[in-house]
Design a protein around this motif. Structure first.
Motif, PDB file in Angstrom:
ATOM      1  N   ASN A   1     -40.733  11.483  18.516  1.00 18.79           N
ATOM      2  CA  ASN A   1     -40.859  10.305  19.380  1.00 18.79           C
ATOM      3  C   ASN A   1     -41.368  10.635  20.775  1.00 18.79           C
ATOM      4  O   ASN A   1     -41.683   9.729  21.555  1.00 18.79           O
ATOM      5  CB  ASN A   1     -39.525   9.561  19.477  1.00 18.79           C
ATOM      6  CG  ASN A   1     -39.176   8.835  18.193  1.00 18.79           C
ATOM      7  OD1 ASN A   1     -39.940   8.867  17.228  1.00 18.79           O
ATOM      8  ND2 ASN A   1     -38.016   8.194  18.164  1.00 18.79           N
TER       9      ASN A   1
ATOM     10  N   ARG B   1     -44.783   9.057  21.489  1.00 23.96           N
ATOM     11  CA  ARG B   1     -44.972   7.624  21.713  1.00 23.96           C
ATOM     12  C   ARG B   1     -45.504   7.380  23.128  1.00 23.96           C
ATOM     13  O   ARG B   1     -45.093   8.048  24.081  1.00 23.96           O
ATOM     14  CB  ARG B   1     -43.647   6.886  21.524  1.00 23.96           C
ATOM     15  CG  ARG B   1     -43.163   6.856  20.079  1.00 23.96           C
ATOM     16  CD  ARG B   1     -41.837   6.125  19.961  1.00 23.96           C
ATOM     17  NE  ARG B   1     -41.466   5.939  18.557  1.00 23.96           N
ATOM     18  CZ  ARG B   1     -40.355   5.341  18.148  1.00 23.96           C
ATOM     19  NH1 ARG B   1     -39.495   4.874  19.048  1.00 23.96           N
ATOM     20  NH2 ARG B   1     -40.103   5.207  16.858  1.00 23.96           N
TER      21      ARG B   1
ATOM     22  N   SER C   1     -42.734   6.874  25.714  1.00 27.50           N
ATOM     23  CA  SER C   1     -41.590   7.785  25.712  1.00 27.50           C
ATOM     24  C   SER C   1     -41.228   8.176  27.142  1.00 27.50           C
ATOM     25  O   SER C   1     -42.031   8.036  28.071  1.00 27.50           O
ATOM     26  CB  SER C   1     -41.906   9.046  24.910  1.00 27.50           C
ATOM     27  OG  SER C   1     -42.858   9.852  25.591  1.00 27.50           O
TER      28      SER C   1
ATOM     29  N   GLY D   1     -44.530   8.091  16.475  1.00 29.15           N
ATOM     30  CA  GLY D   1     -43.319   8.866  16.254  1.00 29.15           C
ATOM     31  C   GLY D   1     -42.744   8.612  14.876  1.00 29.15           C
ATOM     32  O   GLY D   1     -43.446   8.266  13.924  1.00 29.15           O
TER      33      GLY D   1
ATOM     34  N   THR E   1     -35.971   9.832  22.149  1.00 28.72           N
ATOM     35  CA  THR E   1     -36.018  10.937  21.183  1.00 28.72           C
ATOM     36  C   THR E   1     -34.654  11.207  20.551  1.00 28.72           C
ATOM     37  O   THR E   1     -34.388  12.318  20.095  1.00 28.72           O
ATOM     38  CB  THR E   1     -36.527  12.214  21.863  1.00 28.72           C
ATOM     39  OG1 THR E   1     -35.662  12.523  22.969  1.00 28.72           O
ATOM     40  CG2 THR E   1     -37.952  12.045  22.359  1.00 28.72           C
TER      41      THR E   1
END
Length: 656
Positions: free
Chosen positions: A104, A107, A110, A130, A154
């Motif tokens: 992730n 992304r 993120s 992700g 994450t």
């Protein structure tokens, strides 16, 4: 090196004599601060002992994974089902579980993308969605029950339908997921096209359990680009790929007869008994169908990796493959293996990779802790300069000393932090710095030091004296101390602080402060005590002090908790009663906050010299006075062998 010197008499007051006109007041030095008690972040309790070793009540949770995965080489996606057996050895009941979702980070929204903490895969077109989590199910008897989950950047929280009791209670659950494999911008998880096929470097590819420990419960720092903290257990994984691909994976290949040709299996058997590198798949065979397994659309490679905190693999039809035996302590052996594309082959490049890998593992095993795994891999692909247990991802273009250095460094991470499982996300210095430290010996010793020395300095890499190369960092008022979160340090200081300063500090501790005869056994005991466990910085500091027989509070404070500078000076020489035949008093001074033991060399007019070893306690006095033997002195020099990071060497010597 270890030195032997004549005994010195330390006096606390000056003899009646005029001081040299070059004397400067030591305004920045305070012995009370330098030698004060150094509080450590984590306390002593039943889990972690005052000696720095695990305590009698130490506990650690365990996680075993069984994963079936498939790579779609055309769509460049990975689809998998992961079954997790989690054992809660803590004394606490857990109402929910936390997992790490490293994919992730790619992304576009993120935390790493926003903060700039991740070094690759941020912004623009270089992003992915992700993990796509299809379902999470818990086993209750013979029934699988879906449970809710919450993804936060994450991390993922699994909301259990009933708490998992402590004291060894177990839970089985499974996750179905897929994700798009990033291109080379993914860094640690990537695909890269080569003339003979795509190389897929697959790491951080399955949701992993977060660590629940005695220090802070769930350790759920988000993944911003700094590395990992994982639990130990066994990993069984099956990877389905196009039939013409080789899969190089951590652990033991359990179905070689199904995926390798008879010739490849025979060559591997030969390599297992050979100190010389044996070709398993030659460059010529890469483009020949006869060297590939029997024609099927896909094949499944099955691996088992015992007692590991992670696992990675690489897959490609482009791989040349070679291997050799590694000789380990106690008569044990393991296999060093390298895979790389044709364009990297040859003795000038990756043709020597297995030689470098074998030598590094053997020397690290002899010096520090025996290599525990059956294989060690060096892999050329798009994910360069990255490590996983028993595996090094390095660059296709690497060759010569650069390939040697990166091979030794990345496989060295198998010791720190893969065997000694420190928290990289909080304390990067405990893996990067420790690993850079052990690298220095490998570079000094391989083939008589042909690729050495290597001290990993940012300022003069592989060049001058590292104690001079560290001086700009120590003088930088913005430089963070070693004891800082790596994500807070930023890229500017990440390498110079976590790698170079930590490694140099350990070399100073070994070579100058303690000597190898005290440092090496202490460092080996720390490694053995915390193998496959989770030490904190406090554990390391306590164990090194306890086992070396030295209160090292002053060293931890100055070098690790602060970014202090060192400036030792000679300020005066005065003959007793003005008569050289009666000896002399030499006045010293510390002009900055850091202190270190030192050597004082006194040379005489008749040509002889004496060396006086000054313990660190010398600097418990503002201006210590050292008694020198009788004779007319021609010069006095502090640190004559240039072993200390002294910021101003112009005041280290005096000529009467």
């Amino acid at each position: 090196m270890r030195h032997h010197f004549s005994r010195a008499i330390l006096r606390s007051s000056c003899a009646a004599a005029a001081l040299c006109t070059t004397q400067v007041q030591a305004a920045d030095f305070d012995p009370k601060a330098a030698f004060a008690v150094q509080p450590l972040p984590d306390g002593v309790n039943v889990y972690r002992s005052s000696s720095g070793a695990p305590g009698p009540g130490y506990w650690q949770n365990r996680v075993d994974y069984a994963i079936t995965a498939r790579i779609d080489a055309t769509a460049r996606t990975l689809t998998a089902t992961e079954t997790v057996d989690y054992t809660n050895n803590s004394p606490d009941a857990l109402p929910s579980l936390w997992m790490q979702l490293d994919q992730n980070i790619y992304r576009p929204n993120s935390r790493a993308a926003v903060t700039g903490g991740g070094r690759r895969g941020r912004g623009g077109a270089e992003h992915s969605d992700g993990y796509a989590i299809a379902s999470v199910e818990v086993q209750r008897g013979k029934v699988w029950v879906k449970i809710p989950f919450v993804v936060s950047d994450t991390r993922m929280n699994l909301r259990l339908d009933q708490p998992l009791k402590g004291g060894g209670a177990k839970l089985k659950f499974r996750i179905t997921y897929h994700y798009a494999i990033p291109g080379v911008w993914g860094g640690r998880n990537s695909w890269l096209d080569t003339p003979n096929g795509t190389i897929f470097d697959i790491a951080q590819w399955f949701p992993r359990m977060a660590v629940y420990d005695d220090l802070r419960g769930w350790d759920t720092l988000p993944y911003l680009g700094s590395e990992f903290y994982c639990e130990y257990g066994d990993v069984d994984y099956a990877v389905t790929v196009p039939a013409d691909m080789i899969v190089a994976g951590g652990g033991v290949l359990t179905n070689a007869a199904e995926v390798l040709t008879p010739l490849q299996r025979a060559r591997l058997a030969k390599a297992a008994g050979s100190d010389a590198t044996v070709m398993i798949r030659t460059p010529e065979e890469v483009t020949r169908d006869s060297a590939r397994p029997a024609s099927k659309a896909e094949k499944t490679w099955r691996y088992h990796f015992a007692n590991t905190r992670d696992v990675a693999f690489s897959a490609s039809r482009a791989f040349v493959w070679d291997a050799a035996r590694m000789n380990l302590p106690g008569g044990k052996t393991a296999l060093a293996e390298s895979v790389y594309p044709i364009e990297s082959a040859g003795d000038a490049g990756w043709g020597r990779s297995t030689e470098y890998l074998k030598d590094s593992v053997e020397r690290f095993s002899q010096r520090w802790f025996a290599y525990p795994y059956p294989t060690a891999w060096s892999i050329a692909g798009g994910s360069t300069g990255m490590e996983y247990p028993g595996m090094a991802f390095d660059g296709i273009q690497d060759k010569g000393k650069e390939l040697f250095w990166i091979t030794a460094h990345e496989i060295g991470h198998t010791w720190y932090p893969m065997i000694v499982g420190s928290d990289e996300r909080r304390d990067a210095w405990m893996d990067e710095g420790f690993n850079t430290f052990i690298d220095t010996f490998e570079s000094d010793e391989f083939k008589g030091g042909v690729f050495g020395p290597k001290r990993d300095s940012e300022y003069a890499p592989g060049g001058g004296n590292p104690v001079d190369e560290i001086l700009p960092l120590l003088a930088d008022r913005d430089a963070p101390p070693i004891m800082s979160y790596p994500d807070v340090m930023g890229e500017k200081y990440r390498h110079s602080v976590s790698y170079f300063k930590t490694a140099l500090g350990l070399r100073l501790l070994r070579d100058v402060v303690l000597g190898p005869d005290r440092f090496d056994p202490a460092f080996r005991k720390y490694t053995t005590d915390w193998a496959f466990k989770h030490p904190s910085p406090s554990d390391f500091f306590r164990e090194m002090s306890s086992e070396s027989g030295e209160d090292l509070s002053w060293f931890w404070r100055g070098w690790f908790f602060n970014n202090w500078q060192l400036d030792l000076a000679v300020t005066n020489i005065a003959y007793t009663d003005g008569d050289p035949a009666k000896g002399a008093d030499i006045t010293l001074e510390s002009r900055d906050k850091l202190v270190m033991p030192a050597v004082l060399e006194v040379k005489y007019a008749d040509g002889h010299a004496t060396r006086i070893k000054l313990p660190v306690e010398t600097w418990m006095r503002i201006r210590p006075v050292i008694a020198a033997p009788a004779g007319r002195i021609s010069s006095v020099m502090l640190d004559p062998d240039h072993l200390l990071p002294d910021r101003d060497r112009s005041n280290n010597g005096v000529v009467p």
